[in-house]
Write a protein that holds these residues in place. Structure first.
Motif, PDB file in Angstrom:
ATOM      1  N   GLU A  32      -8.672  -6.761  -2.920  1.00  0.00           N
ATOM      2  CA  GLU A  32      -7.381  -6.516  -3.565  1.00  0.00           C
ATOM      3  C   GLU A  32      -7.145  -5.037  -3.847  1.00  0.00           C
ATOM      4  N   ALA A  33      -8.206  -4.230  -3.941  1.00  0.00           N
ATOM      5  CA  ALA A  33      -8.060  -2.780  -4.132  1.00  0.00           C
ATOM      6  C   ALA A  33      -7.379  -2.137  -2.929  1.00  0.00           C
ATOM      7  N   GLU A  35      -4.648  -3.029  -1.701  1.00  0.00           N
ATOM      8  CA  GLU A  35      -3.210  -2.955  -2.012  1.00  0.00           C
ATOM      9  C   GLU A  35      -2.861  -1.618  -2.665  1.00  0.00           C
ATOM     10  N   ALA A  36      -3.633  -1.200  -3.654  1.00  0.00           N
ATOM     11  CA  ALA A  36      -3.360   0.067  -4.349  1.00  0.00           C
ATOM     12  C   ALA A  36      -3.540   1.252  -3.410  1.00  0.00           C
ATOM     13  N   GLU A  39      -0.449   1.370  -1.206  1.00  0.00           N
ATOM     14  CA  GLU A  39       0.710   1.864  -1.966  1.00  0.00           C
ATOM     15  C   GLU A  39       0.641   3.375  -2.156  1.00  0.00           C
ATOM     16  N   ALA A  40      -0.569   3.903  -2.320  1.00  0.00           N
ATOM     17  CA  ALA A  40      -0.754   5.343  -2.522  1.00  0.00           C
ATOM     18  C   ALA A  40      -0.753   6.120  -1.201  1.00  0.00           C
ATOM     19  N   SER A  86       4.843  -1.586   1.646  1.00  0.00           N
ATOM     20  CA  SER A  86       4.025  -2.206   0.603  1.00  0.00           C
ATOM     21  C   SER A  86       3.129  -3.261   1.229  1.00  0.00           C
ATOM     22  N   SER A  88       0.691  -6.662   0.397  1.00  0.00           N
ATOM     23  CA  SER A  88       0.133  -7.679  -0.493  1.00  0.00           C
ATOM     24  C   SER A  88      -0.924  -8.437   0.297  1.00  0.00           C
TER      25      SER A  88
END
Length: 156
Positions: A32-33, A35-36, A39-40, A86, A88
């Motif tokens: 799940e990390a 995703e961040a 986004e960055a 993005s 997910s």
């Protein structure tokens, strides 16, 4: 069988089940990390949890043989055709293959794609679906890390 003997036999099983749950939670967090990192727009963060010599096969069948190449390519993609998109990630399954190996499957949804890159299915909505598989290994120095990843396009 006495209650005391049964309790002694059940302890290792309970510890194993508890350990597997903690391991699955750590693997879920690692995935799940992503995703961040996406986004960055950070390819280094995307590749952070891969082993140094980890392999990765991308959507076009190109194989990358180490974390540094994986990071460079993800930086190019996240600052190029997928800039501003993005991600997910829905982790579908985590299977423990022993104490120090696991296999995980996830469905990825990349949305807000300004222009779908050539060769990828364009549904006209700026969304790309892929299915990604991960082989993970754990060691005493690094904990859980991705050993190999394989990404596949989900066609409409």
């Amino acid at each position: 069988m006495s209650g005391k003997l049964l309790s002694l036999l059940a302890l290792p099983l309970a510890a194993l089940i508890s350990s597997a749950g903690a391991d699955e939670g750590e693997i879920q967090r690692i995935l799940e990390a992503k995703e961040a990192a996406w986004e960055a727009g950070d390819g280094e963060a995307w590749a952070r949890d891969y082993q140094e010599d980890a392999g990765l096969v991308n959507l076009f069948g190109t194989r990358f043989g180490d974390r540094a190449t994986n990071a460079r390519r993800h930086t190019e993609v996240l600052q190029g055709p997928f800039a501003g998109s993005s991600l997910s990630m829905d982790v579908q399954d985590i299977s423990m293959l022993g104490e120090d190996r696991a296999f995980a499957e996830a469905v990825l949804r990349v949305s807000d794609i300004a222009s779908m890159p050539a060769g990828l299915p364009d549904r006209g909505d700026g969304v790309l679906y892929t299915r990604m598989s991960f082989l993970l290994e754990r060691d005493d120095h690094h904990g859980w890390q991705i050993r190999f990843g394989h990404n596949t396009v989900v066609h409409p």
